[in-house]
Design a protein around this motif. Structure first.
Motif, mmCIF file in Angstrom:
data_model
loop_
_atom_site.group_PDB
_atom_site.id
_atom_site.type_symbol
_atom_site.label_atom_id
_atom_site.label_comp_id
_atom_site.label_asym_id
_atom_site.label_seq_id
_atom_site.Cartn_x
_atom_site.Cartn_y
_atom_site.Cartn_z
ATOM 1 N N GLU A 14 0.901 -1.271 -0.116
ATOM 2 C CA GLU A 14 -0.073 -0.064 -0.006
ATOM 3 C C GLU A 14 0.836 1.361 -0.046
ATOM 4 O O GLU A 14 0.788 2.201 -0.652
ATOM 5 C CB GLU A 14 -0.927 0.135 1.349
ATOM 6 N N GLN A 15 1.809 1.108 0.925
ATOM 7 C CA GLN A 15 2.851 2.501 1.020
ATOM 8 C C GLN A 15 3.462 2.709 -0.329
ATOM 9 O O GLN A 15 3.587 3.880 -0.696
ATOM 10 C CB GLN A 15 3.664 2.323 2.186
ATOM 11 N N SER A 16 3.857 1.621 -1.090
ATOM 12 C CA SER A 16 4.791 1.866 -2.158
ATOM 13 C C SER A 16 3.981 2.434 -3.238
ATOM 14 O O SER A 16 4.444 3.081 -4.149
ATOM 15 C CB SER A 16 5.444 0.562 -2.663
ATOM 16 N N ALA A 17 2.661 2.009 -3.262
ATOM 17 C CA ALA A 17 1.769 2.690 -4.412
ATOM 18 C C ALA A 17 0.946 3.785 -3.793
ATOM 19 O O ALA A 17 -0.185 4.122 -4.289
ATOM 20 C CB ALA A 17 0.857 1.557 -5.103
ATOM 21 N N ALA A 18 1.245 4.371 -2.700
ATOM 22 C CA ALA A 18 0.343 5.436 -2.163
ATOM 23 C C ALA A 18 0.402 6.632 -2.936
ATOM 24 O O ALA A 18 1.270 7.171 -3.679
ATOM 25 C CB ALA A 18 0.891 5.697 -0.747
ATOM 26 N N ASP A 19 -0.894 7.076 -2.915
ATOM 27 C CA ASP A 19 -1.005 8.671 -3.356
ATOM 28 C C ASP A 19 -0.764 9.785 -2.278
ATOM 29 O O ASP A 19 -0.748 9.297 -1.302
ATOM 30 C CB ASP A 19 -2.681 8.722 -3.964
ATOM 31 N N GLY A 39 -5.526 2.524 7.314
ATOM 32 C CA GLY A 39 -5.600 1.891 6.092
ATOM 33 C C GLY A 39 -5.861 2.462 4.623
ATOM 34 O O GLY A 39 -6.044 1.875 3.545
ATOM 35 N N ILE A 40 -6.023 3.894 4.586
ATOM 36 C CA ILE A 40 -6.212 4.625 3.452
ATOM 37 C C ILE A 40 -4.841 5.128 2.933
ATOM 38 O O ILE A 40 -4.395 6.050 3.703
ATOM 39 C CB ILE A 40 -7.230 5.694 3.717
ATOM 40 N N PHE A 41 -4.405 4.817 1.865
ATOM 41 C CA PHE A 41 -3.477 5.309 1.217
ATOM 42 C C PHE A 41 -3.291 5.715 -0.458
ATOM 43 O O PHE A 41 -2.403 6.290 -0.827
ATOM 44 C CB PHE A 41 -2.247 4.011 1.148
ATOM 45 N N ARG A 42 -4.725 5.415 -0.601
ATOM 46 C CA ARG A 42 -4.845 5.910 -2.467
ATOM 47 C C ARG A 42 -6.160 6.545 -2.499
ATOM 48 O O ARG A 42 -7.192 6.478 -1.766
ATOM 49 C CB ARG A 42 -4.807 4.713 -3.205
ATOM 50 N N PHE A 43 -6.242 7.397 -3.402
ATOM 51 C CA PHE A 43 -7.360 8.117 -3.698
ATOM 52 C C PHE A 43 -8.630 7.064 -3.969
ATOM 53 O O PHE A 43 -9.729 7.300 -3.445
ATOM 54 C CB PHE A 43 -7.355 8.798 -4.846
ATOM 55 N N ASP A 44 -8.261 6.023 -4.918
ATOM 56 C CA ASP A 44 -9.341 5.043 -5.160
ATOM 57 C C ASP A 44 -9.979 4.422 -3.806
ATOM 58 O O ASP A 44 -11.222 4.009 -3.682
ATOM 59 C CB ASP A 44 -9.124 3.978 -6.179
ATOM 60 N N GLN A 45 -9.160 4.069 -2.959
ATOM 61 C CA GLN A 45 -9.714 3.822 -1.713
ATOM 62 C C GLN A 45 -10.800 4.676 -0.970
ATOM 63 O O GLN A 45 -11.798 4.330 -0.522
ATOM 64 C CB GLN A 45 -8.476 3.505 -0.540
ATOM 65 N N ARG A 72 -15.656 17.498 1.743
ATOM 66 C CA ARG A 72 -16.006 16.738 0.522
ATOM 67 C C ARG A 72 -14.751 15.766 -0.039
ATOM 68 O O ARG A 72 -14.533 15.909 -1.194
ATOM 69 C CB ARG A 72 -16.577 17.581 -0.947
ATOM 70 N N VAL A 73 -13.999 15.257 0.788
ATOM 71 C CA VAL A 73 -12.792 14.571 0.503
ATOM 72 C C VAL A 73 -12.996 13.377 -0.357
ATOM 73 O O VAL A 73 -12.341 13.242 -1.578
ATOM 74 C CB VAL A 73 -12.023 14.122 1.960
ATOM 75 N N VAL A 74 -14.054 12.571 0.054
ATOM 76 C CA VAL A 74 -14.422 11.505 -0.850
ATOM 77 C C VAL A 74 -14.546 12.028 -2.401
ATOM 78 O O VAL A 74 -14.174 11.254 -3.325
ATOM 79 C CB VAL A 74 -15.582 10.669 -0.182
ATOM 80 N N GLU A 75 -15.341 13.027 -2.459
ATOM 81 C CA GLU A 75 -15.890 13.548 -3.712
ATOM 82 C C GLU A 75 -14.440 13.832 -4.359
ATOM 83 O O GLU A 75 -14.397 13.492 -5.612
ATOM 84 C CB GLU A 75 -16.663 14.642 -3.791
ATOM 85 N N GLN A 76 -13.687 14.837 -4.047
ATOM 86 C CA GLN A 76 -12.370 14.961 -4.413
ATOM 87 C C GLN A 76 -11.560 13.953 -4.932
ATOM 88 O O GLN A 76 -10.853 13.925 -6.008
ATOM 89 C CB GLN A 76 -11.476 15.907 -3.521
ATOM 90 N N ALA A 77 -11.433 12.906 -4.059
ATOM 91 C CA ALA A 77 -10.710 11.479 -4.103
ATOM 92 C C ALA A 77 -11.074 10.938 -5.350
ATOM 93 O O ALA A 77 -10.313 10.205 -6.338
ATOM 94 C CB ALA A 77 -10.570 10.723 -3.090
ATOM 95 N N SER A 78 -12.489 11.008 -5.735
ATOM 96 C CA SER A 78 -13.131 10.209 -6.935
ATOM 97 C C SER A 78 -12.516 10.927 -8.204
ATOM 98 O O SER A 78 -12.563 10.288 -9.119
ATOM 99 C CB SER A 78 -14.604 10.181 -6.917
ATOM 100 N N TYR A 79 -12.315 12.159 -7.981
ATOM 101 C CA TYR A 79 -11.899 13.056 -9.275
ATOM 102 C C TYR A 79 -10.239 12.516 -9.645
ATOM 103 O O TYR A 79 -10.017 12.519 -10.816
ATOM 104 C CB TYR A 79 -11.999 14.370 -9.176
ATOM 105 N N LEU A 80 -9.746 12.520 -8.650
ATOM 106 C CA LEU A 80 -8.265 11.908 -8.631
ATOM 107 C C LEU A 80 -7.964 10.632 -8.856
ATOM 108 O O LEU A 80 -6.965 10.047 -9.384
ATOM 109 C CB LEU A 80 -7.508 12.493 -7.728
ATOM 110 N N ALA A 81 -8.848 9.718 -8.427
ATOM 111 C CA ALA A 81 -8.569 8.439 -8.725
ATOM 112 C C ALA A 81 -8.264 7.719 -10.047
ATOM 113 O O ALA A 81 -8.961 8.304 -10.897
ATOM 114 C CB ALA A 81 -9.899 7.598 -7.861
#
Length: 81
Positions: A14-19, A39-45, A72-81
């Motif tokens: 997870e950390q090696s592929a972390a956003d 356990g949250i390391f990436r936008f898609d998570q 609105r962090v989850v919404e922002q993350a969906s744009y970046l995922a």
């Protein structure tokens, strides 16, 4: 707790592929660390979280409780995922 098990694979993988979660408005170094601890390391998570999962996660964020919804962090993350 099922959602956390679904998110958590190998911490090293997870950390090696972390956003860079700090790219999200409202997420600074301390909140990013709290997300990593949960356990949250990436936008898609983040983007995959449902309303109940967000509420459960926010309960674990201590002084950052409510920040995911308010900024609105989850919404922002969906744009970046």
């Amino acid at each position: 707790a099922r959602w956390l098990a679904r998110l958590a694979t190998s911490p090293l993988a997870e950390q090696s592929a972390a956003d860079n979660l700090q790219m999200l408005k409202g997420v600074g170094p301390k909140l990013a660390q709290k997300l990593n601890e949960n356990g949250i390391f990436r936008f898609d998570q983040l983007a995959a979280l449902g309303a109940n999962e967000v509420a459960m996660l926010e309960e674990k964020l201590g002084p950052f409780r409510g920040r995911l919804s308010r900024d609105r962090v989850v919404e922002q993350a969906s744009y970046l995922a």
